[in-house]
Design a protein around this motif. Structure first.
Motif, PDB file in Angstrom:
ATOM      1  N   TYR A  37       0.857  -1.177   0.000  1.00 47.52           N
ATOM      2  CA  TYR A  37       0.000   0.000   0.000  1.00 47.52           C
ATOM      3  C   TYR A  37       0.895   1.228   0.000  1.00 47.52           C
ATOM      4  CZ  TYR A  37      -4.184  -2.718   1.340  1.00 47.52           C
ATOM      5  OH  TYR A  37      -5.248  -3.594   1.369  1.00 47.52           O
ATOM      6  N   ARG A  38       0.297   2.365  -0.299  1.00 49.87           N
ATOM      7  CA  ARG A  38       1.026   3.623  -0.162  1.00 49.87           C
ATOM      8  C   ARG A  38       0.078   4.716   0.303  1.00 49.87           C
ATOM      9  NH1 ARG A  38       2.369   4.948  -6.547  1.00 49.87           N
ATOM     10  NH2 ARG A  38       0.233   5.529  -7.178  1.00 49.87           N
ATOM     11  N   GLN A  44      -5.686   9.270   1.171  1.00 51.69           N
ATOM     12  CA  GLN A  44      -5.953   8.001   1.839  1.00 51.69           C
ATOM     13  C   GLN A  44      -4.938   6.941   1.403  1.00 51.69           C
ATOM     14  OE1 GLN A  44     -10.099   7.044   0.968  1.00 51.69           O
ATOM     15  NE2 GLN A  44     -10.700   7.881   2.948  1.00 51.69           N
ATOM     16  N   ARG A  45      -4.751   5.983   2.270  1.00 50.61           N
ATOM     17  CA  ARG A  45      -3.882   4.854   1.925  1.00 50.61           C
ATOM     18  C   ARG A  45      -4.550   4.067   0.792  1.00 50.61           C
ATOM     19  NH1 ARG A  45      -1.205   1.414   6.740  1.00 50.61           N
ATOM     20  NH2 ARG A  45      -0.779   3.575   7.321  1.00 50.61           N
ATOM     21  N   GLU A  46      -3.754   3.675  -0.194  1.00 50.93           N
ATOM     22  CA  GLU A  46      -4.306   2.958  -1.341  1.00 50.93           C
ATOM     23  C   GLU A  46      -3.502   1.695  -1.621  1.00 50.93           C
ATOM     24  OE1 GLU A  46      -4.046   5.024  -5.074  1.00 50.93           O
ATOM     25  OE2 GLU A  46      -1.940   5.526  -4.822  1.00 50.93           O
ATOM     26  N   LEU A  47      -4.201   0.691  -2.132  1.00 48.26           N
ATOM     27  CA  LEU A  47      -3.548  -0.547  -2.512  1.00 48.26           C
ATOM     28  C   LEU A  47      -2.771  -0.336  -3.812  1.00 48.26           C
ATOM     29  CD1 LEU A  47      -3.167  -3.640  -2.134  1.00 48.26           C
ATOM     30  CD2 LEU A  47      -5.228  -3.932  -3.518  1.00 48.26           C
ATOM     31  N   VAL A  48      -1.523  -0.748  -3.800  1.00 43.13           N
ATOM     32  CA  VAL A  48      -0.661  -0.629  -4.973  1.00 43.13           C
ATOM     33  C   VAL A  48      -0.578  -1.960  -5.716  1.00 43.13           C
ATOM     34  CG1 VAL A  48       1.692  -0.171  -5.761  1.00 43.13           C
ATOM     35  CG2 VAL A  48       0.701   1.193  -3.911  1.00 43.13           C
ATOM     36  N   SER A  56      -1.631 -15.411  -7.647  1.00 46.79           N
ATOM     37  CA  SER A  56      -2.218 -14.354  -8.465  1.00 46.79           C
ATOM     38  C   SER A  56      -1.690 -12.995  -8.023  1.00 46.79           C
ATOM     39  CB  SER A  56      -3.737 -14.372  -8.341  1.00 46.79           C
ATOM     40  OG  SER A  56      -4.264 -15.595  -8.786  1.00 46.79           O
ATOM     41  N   THR A  57      -1.587 -12.100  -8.986  1.00 48.68           N
ATOM     42  CA  THR A  57      -1.168 -10.742  -8.684  1.00 48.68           C
ATOM     43  C   THR A  57      -2.183  -9.758  -9.259  1.00 48.68           C
ATOM     44  OG1 THR A  57       0.172 -10.608 -10.690  1.00 48.68           O
ATOM     45  CG2 THR A  57       1.289 -11.306  -8.674  1.00 48.68           C
ATOM     46  N   ASN A  58      -2.276  -8.614  -8.624  1.00 50.19           N
ATOM     47  CA  ASN A  58      -3.056  -7.531  -9.209  1.00 50.19           C
ATOM     48  C   ASN A  58      -2.444  -6.201  -8.810  1.00 50.19           C
ATOM     49  OD1 ASN A  58      -4.712  -6.455  -6.793  1.00 50.19           O
ATOM     50  ND2 ASN A  58      -5.094  -8.641  -6.751  1.00 50.19           N
ATOM     51  N   TYR A  59      -2.726  -5.199  -9.614  1.00 45.67           N
ATOM     52  CA  TYR A  59      -2.096  -3.897  -9.473  1.00 45.67           C
ATOM     53  C   TYR A  59      -3.115  -2.768  -9.601  1.00 45.67           C
ATOM     54  CZ  TYR A  59       2.174  -6.539 -10.411  1.00 45.67           C
ATOM     55  OH  TYR A  59       3.212  -7.446 -10.352  1.00 45.67           O
ATOM     56  N   ALA A  60      -2.818  -1.672  -8.946  1.00 50.11           N
ATOM     57  CA  ALA A  60      -3.581  -0.452  -9.174  1.00 50.11           C
ATOM     58  C   ALA A  60      -3.342  -0.010 -10.620  1.00 50.11           C
ATOM     59  CB  ALA A  60      -3.139   0.635  -8.209  1.00 50.11           C
ATOM     60  N   ASP A  61      -4.359   0.566 -11.215  1.00 50.80           N
ATOM     61  CA  ASP A  61      -4.231   1.008 -12.608  1.00 50.80           C
ATOM     62  C   ASP A  61      -3.071   1.981 -12.784  1.00 50.80           C
ATOM     63  OD1 ASP A  61      -7.813   1.092 -13.375  1.00 50.80           O
ATOM     64  OD2 ASP A  61      -6.359  -0.552 -13.418  1.00 50.80           O
TER      65      ASP A  61
END
Length: 115
Positions: A37-38, A44-48, A56-61
């Motif tokens: 997160y950052r 607000q704190r956001e998932l990176v 599985s992996t996923n990313y913020a756009d």
């Protein structure tokens, strides 16, 4: 006692790269979803990025194609390779471990992207 300890932050110029590391102890590392997160000032704190126990992996756009999350279950470590960094990536980056609602956080590491 559960500990997550991040390292690798710092000051980098736009377009540069950094690799963050997070070393975990006190948990059965392989069963946890590991996340980065950052939190930027005033935001607000956001998932990176996230890496599940199933692979599985996923990313913020905003970071797709630039950041890569990886994990080493033998070393109990998770990493975030950050390339093509932008000033808007400036934030405190936190490591997170999550397993069915049990959540643990690291203390954070500062990443500053500036010329």
């Amino acid at each position: 006692q559960v500990q997550l300890v991040e390292s690798g932050g710092g000051l980098v110029q736009p377009g540069g790269s950094l690799r963050l590391s997070c070393a975990a102890s006190g948990i059965t590392f392989s069963i946890y979803t590991l996340c980065w997160y950052r939190q930027a000032p005033g935001k607000q704190r956001e998932l990176v990025a996230a890496f599940t126990s199933g692979g599985s992996t996923n990313y913020a756009d905003s970071v797709k194609g630039r950041f890569t999350i990886s994990r080493d279950n033998a070393k109990n470590e998770v990493y975030l390779q950050m390339d093509s960094l932008k000033p808007e990536d400036t934030a405190v980056y936190y490591c997170n471990a999550d397993f069915i609602g049990m959540r643990y956080w690291g203390q954070g590491t500062q990443v500053t992207v500036s010329s």
